[in-house]
Design a protein around this motif. Sequence first.
Motif, short mmCIF file in Angstrom:
data_model
loop_
_atom_site.label_atom_id
_atom_site.label_comp_id
_atom_site.label_asym_id
_atom_site.label_seq_id
_atom_site.Cartn_x
_atom_site.Cartn_y
_atom_site.Cartn_z
N ALA A 220 0.84 -1.20 0.00
CA ALA A 220 0.00 0.00 0.00
C ALA A 220 0.87 1.26 0.00
O ALA A 220 0.57 2.25 0.66
CB ALA A 220 -0.97 0.02 1.18
N SER A 221 1.98 1.20 -0.74
CA SER A 221 2.90 2.33 -0.84
C SER A 221 3.52 2.36 -2.23
O SER A 221 3.40 1.40 -2.99
CB SER A 221 4.01 2.21 0.21
N GLN A 222 4.20 3.45 -2.52
CA GLN A 222 4.93 3.58 -3.78
C GLN A 222 6.41 3.83 -3.46
O GLN A 222 7.01 4.77 -3.93
CB GLN A 222 4.35 4.72 -4.61
N LEU A 223 6.97 2.92 -2.67
CA LEU A 223 8.32 3.11 -2.13
C LEU A 223 9.32 2.09 -2.68
O LEU A 223 10.37 1.87 -2.10
CB LEU A 223 8.28 3.03 -0.60
N TYR A 224 9.00 1.51 -3.84
CA TYR A 224 9.92 0.53 -4.42
C TYR A 224 11.27 1.16 -4.76
O TYR A 224 12.32 0.56 -4.51
CB TYR A 224 9.32 -0.11 -5.67
N GLY A 225 11.26 2.36 -5.32
CA GLY A 225 12.50 3.03 -5.68
C GLY A 225 13.39 3.25 -4.47
O GLY A 225 14.62 3.10 -4.55
N GLU A 226 12.79 3.59 -3.34
CA GLU A 226 13.56 3.79 -2.11
C GLU A 226 14.16 2.47 -1.63
O GLU A 226 15.30 2.43 -1.16
CB GLU A 226 12.65 4.39 -1.03
N PHE A 227 13.40 1.39 -1.77
CA PHE A 227 13.94 0.07 -1.42
C PHE A 227 15.18 -0.25 -2.25
O PHE A 227 16.21 -0.70 -1.72
CB PHE A 227 12.89 -1.02 -1.62
N VAL A 228 15.10 -0.03 -3.56
CA VAL A 228 16.24 -0.32 -4.44
C VAL A 228 17.44 0.54 -4.05
O VAL A 228 18.58 0.06 -4.03
CB VAL A 228 15.86 -0.10 -5.92
#
Length: 212
Positions: free
Chosen positions: A121-129
Motif C-alpha cells: 500500500a505504498s509507492q516506495l519501491y525506488g527507495e527500497f532499491v
Amino acid sequence: MDYPDHTACILWFAGCNMRCGYCYNPEIVAGKGKLSYGDILQFLEKRKNLLDAVVFSGGECTLHQDVLWLAHQIKELGMKVKIDTNGSRPHVLENLIAEKLVDYVALDFKALPGAYQKITASQLYGEFVESLDILLYSNINFEVRTTLHSWLISEEDLFNMTKFLKEKGYQGNYYLQHYVGDKGSISKLPESIKKVYTHEKIDFPVKTIWRN
C-alpha cells in the motif's frame, strides 16, 4: 533468533509507512509507543554486561526522529545495533552506516514493482532499491528477506525476485518466511500454501533459506 550469535533485546518502534496485509504487528504499526528513549536507555544501562546487541524493529524504526542519536547512545554502552527495515528511508540508512552506528541490517524485499504497491500500500519501491544499493556498496553485514503469501507472490514472482538480487550482485543468503495466519494481521488473508515455493525443480539464482 533476531540477531544470530548474539544475545540481544528487541526495540519495537511504533508506526510504519507501509500497510502489508500479512503484517502480524498491526498494533505496533498503528500504535504510538509506550516507552521514551530515556526509558529504553535506563533499561539497557542495567543490562550492559548481559546484552551483546539491540535490534531496532517495528513498525519501521528509520521513521523515528533521533534514531541515530539513540543508536549512538547504545553503541556507547558497548552494544551492537541491528536494524530491521523496509528500506523506505535510504538516507537514514546511509547516515547510520556512515557514522558507524549499525552493525547488521535486515532488509525486507516485499516484491518486484508489479506487486509492490498492492502488497505494501505504498509507492516506495525506488527507495527500497536505493537502500539495497547502499548496502551492496558498503562493507556492512546485511541480509535480504521476504515474507511470502501464495496469493500475493507466485513461484514465478519469487524466481524473478532471486534473479533480480543476482543481477544486483547480492551474494548473501536470501531468507524466506512463509506467512502464518495464526495471529491477527492487518488484512484477512486466505490460507497460504507453502509448497508453492518448495518445488524440487526450482533452481533459484541465489541461495534461499527458509526460516519456518
